[in-house]
Enzyme design. Structure first.
Site, mmCIF file in Angstrom:
data_model
loop_
_atom_site.group_PDB
_atom_site.id
_atom_site.type_symbol
_atom_site.label_atom_id
_atom_site.label_comp_id
_atom_site.label_asym_id
_atom_site.label_seq_id
_atom_site.Cartn_x
_atom_site.Cartn_y
_atom_site.Cartn_z
ATOM 1 N N ASP A 302 6.163 20.247 8.171
ATOM 2 C CA ASP A 302 6.223 21.130 9.253
ATOM 3 C C ASP A 302 7.266 22.096 9.299
ATOM 4 O OD1 ASP A 302 6.025 22.767 11.890
ATOM 5 O OD2 ASP A 302 5.698 20.951 12.865
ATOM 6 N N ARG A 304 8.296 24.766 11.096
ATOM 7 C CA ARG A 304 8.412 25.578 12.252
ATOM 8 C C ARG A 304 10.028 25.263 12.910
ATOM 9 N NH1 ARG A 304 3.223 24.249 15.731
ATOM 10 N NH2 ARG A 304 3.780 21.953 14.830
HETATM 11 N N1 LIG Z 1 0.128 24.178 7.419
HETATM 12 C C1 LIG Z 1 -1.198 24.285 8.037
HETATM 13 N N2 LIG Z 1 -1.030 24.768 9.432
HETATM 14 C C2 LIG Z 1 -1.707 24.457 10.038
HETATM 15 C C3 LIG Z 1 -2.976 23.754 9.666
HETATM 16 N N3 LIG Z 1 -3.839 23.887 10.805
HETATM 17 C C4 LIG Z 1 -3.490 24.412 11.999
HETATM 18 N N4 LIG Z 1 -2.175 24.782 11.371
HETATM 19 C C5 LIG Z 1 -1.293 25.703 12.166
HETATM 20 O O1 LIG Z 1 -0.317 24.709 13.218
HETATM 21 C C6 LIG Z 1 -0.089 25.587 14.406
HETATM 22 C C7 LIG Z 1 -0.517 24.983 15.459
HETATM 23 O O2 LIG Z 1 0.326 23.885 16.111
HETATM 24 P P1 LIG Z 1 0.317 24.061 17.546
HETATM 25 O O3 LIG Z 1 -0.905 23.994 18.327
HETATM 26 O O4 LIG Z 1 1.531 25.119 17.924
HETATM 27 O O5 LIG Z 1 1.212 22.778 17.884
HETATM 28 P P2 LIG Z 1 1.042 21.263 17.624
HETATM 29 O O6 LIG Z 1 1.980 20.993 16.389
HETATM 30 O O7 LIG Z 1 -0.373 20.975 17.110
HETATM 31 O O8 LIG Z 1 1.416 20.554 18.724
HETATM 32 P P3 LIG Z 1 0.808 20.644 20.243
HETATM 33 O O9 LIG Z 1 1.715 21.284 21.176
HETATM 34 O O10 LIG Z 1 0.561 19.168 20.668
HETATM 35 O O11 LIG Z 1 -0.508 21.450 20.134
HETATM 36 C C8 LIG Z 1 -0.492 27.010 14.075
HETATM 37 O O12 LIG Z 1 0.633 27.628 13.362
HETATM 38 C C9 LIG Z 1 -1.659 26.787 12.945
HETATM 39 O O13 LIG Z 1 -1.707 27.824 12.252
HETATM 40 C C10 LIG Z 1 -3.015 23.137 8.423
HETATM 41 O O14 LIG Z 1 -4.190 22.544 7.977
HETATM 42 N N5 LIG Z 1 -2.033 23.464 7.588
#
Ligand SMILES: Nc1nc2c(ncn2[C@@H]2O[C@H](COP(=O)(O)OP(=O)(O)OP(=O)(O)O)[C@@H](O)[C@H]2O)c(=O)[nH]1
Ligand SMILES: [Zn+2]
Length: 370
Positions: A302, A304
């Site tokens: 991650d 971010r």
């Molecule tokens: N690198 C990567 N990113 C992904 C994947 N699937 C989803 N994402 C990214 O994950 C992010 C979504 O995360 P969020 O919903 O903000 O947060 P979270 O970490 O899941 O935590 P929550 O607040 O519980 O939802 C977005 O930027 C998506 O593009 C994947 O398979 N690989």
């Protein structure tokens, strides 16, 4: 009398030279050009590994007057069996420098469908701040996290130059320079009383948005959601993840409870960018889970950052939130950046046939609380 959020546009401030230098370098790398990265320990001419050809490699070596080297993250070096660490950056050398096919094989897991190059003797060692800055710059450019560099004693005068500390400080400095630039009322399907407020860093870099629903009282904890951009899930309704449901679900829930804020953060693919996320999807289809796919590419699981989110909340006048999330990292990060999270509000949606594994990995490996 209750206060309202401060959503009004603010006057522009001039971008400091440090942000401008990094912006120029990013643009140069993205078009396949050369950048001079300067560090206290020395300077290197670099290119993004993703952008090299045999011609550009010889041009790089000739311009620097030295052999080409490859900077890889410890993650990627570990995957290749060249290093044994999760952190830091490794410098890989090949006898007399590299060719483009070898660079592609080492830097890009997607290049495995190409014929395997004949490897010259490779040596990998943990690298210092110069190589770290070069790889960090490739990441900021949302390219593969790998840099081709050549140590440069007397660099050409006309090349874009950037300092290593400017690169490492870029994300924080850009976040601290965010300001409201425009706002408008945008009635949404599930939240008719909504406004979108746009925030821009002083260098004109990536913009983030706040969706303000209702009229939140900044003197009370505000119901808030930090949503990281997901083009595939948010816009196309992809079933691979839960982002689309979480986005629309958060807007509906905030509207139902009366008021709150959704921050739409421009950090697609957990911060690796859309192009790299598509690469990660390819790796997932080959059997890696969502976290290991990131590691195969050389990224952390991650990437971010939440300083921009904390800064936007502060600029709006919000210091306390009830945070809609299952992700404890978001709670910790906001607290670290000075925003009090008075409560974590769970944000769970039903799975589908395609995202079950993705959600399971979030729960078992990322520490999401479902
Ligand atoms: N690198 C990567 N990113 C992904 C994947 N699937 C989803 N994402 C990214 O994950 C992010 C979504 O995360 P969020 O919903 O903000 O947060 P979270 O970490 O899941 O935590 P929550 O607040 O519980 O939802 C977005 O930027 C998506 O593009 C994947 O398979 N690989
Ligand atoms: Zn998604």
């Amino acid at each position: 009398m209750t206060r309202s959020l401060d959503t009004t546009p603010k006057p522009e401030i001039a971008a400091p030279p440090s942000l401008v230098a990094v912006d120029r370098a990013i643009a140069e790398l993205r078009r396949g050009g050369l950048v001079l990265v300067e560090h206290a320990d020395g300077a290197a001419l670099m290119m993004a590994a993703e952008a090299v050809s045999d011609e550009s490699l010889s041009h790089l070596a000739a311009a620097a007057g030295s052999a080409t080297l490859l900077g890889l993250t410890g993650r990627r070096a570990g995957v290749l069996g060249l290093g044994d660490t999760e952190a830091g950056v490794f410098r890989v050398t090949a006898a007399n420098g590299f060719d483009a096919a070898t660079i592609a094989w080492l830097a890009d897991p997607g290049a495995r469908s190409l014929p395997m190059p004949v490897f010259k003797e490779l040596d990998a060692r943990r690298a210092g701040g110069l190589d770290e800055a070069c790889v960090a710059l490739a990441k900021l450019a949302r390219l593969l996290p790998a840099a081709v560099l050549a140590l440069a004693a007397t660099p050409a005068a006309d090349v874009v130059r950037v300092g290593a500390t400017e690169i490492t400080g870029y994300q924080d400095n850009a976040a601290r320079s965010l300001r409201q630039v425009s706002q408008a009322r945008v009635p949404l399907e599930n939240a008719e009383n909504a406004r979108i407020v746009a925030f821009r860093p002083s260098d004109g870099g990536i913009e983030h948005l706040a969706i303000v629903i209702g009229d939140p009282d900044p003197d009370q904890p505000v119901l808030a959601r930090l949503h990281s951009e997901c083009f595939t899930g948010d816009l196309l309704g992809s079933l691979r993840c839960d982002c689309g449901d979480q986005l629309r679900g958060a807007i509906a829930e905030i509207a139902q409870t009366g008021s709150g804020v959704l921050l739409y953060l421009a950090q697609e693919g957990r911060g690796i960018g859309l192009v790299n996320k598509l690469r990660a999807y390819e790796l997932q289809d080959a059997g890696f889970d969502t976290l290991d796919a990131n590691l195969q590419l050389g990224f952390d699981d991650d990437e971010r950052i939440y300083l921009p989110a904390a800064q936007m909340l502060r600029l709006l006048g919000i210091s306390r939130v009830r945070l809609l999330t299952n992700n404890p990292l978001k709670v910790d990060a906001l607290a670290r950046h000075g925003i009090e999270v008075t409560e974590r509000v769970p944000h769970v949606f039903p799975s589908n046939d395609h995202n079950q594994g993705y959600l399971r990995t979030k729960a078992t490996r990322s520490g999401h609380l479902f």
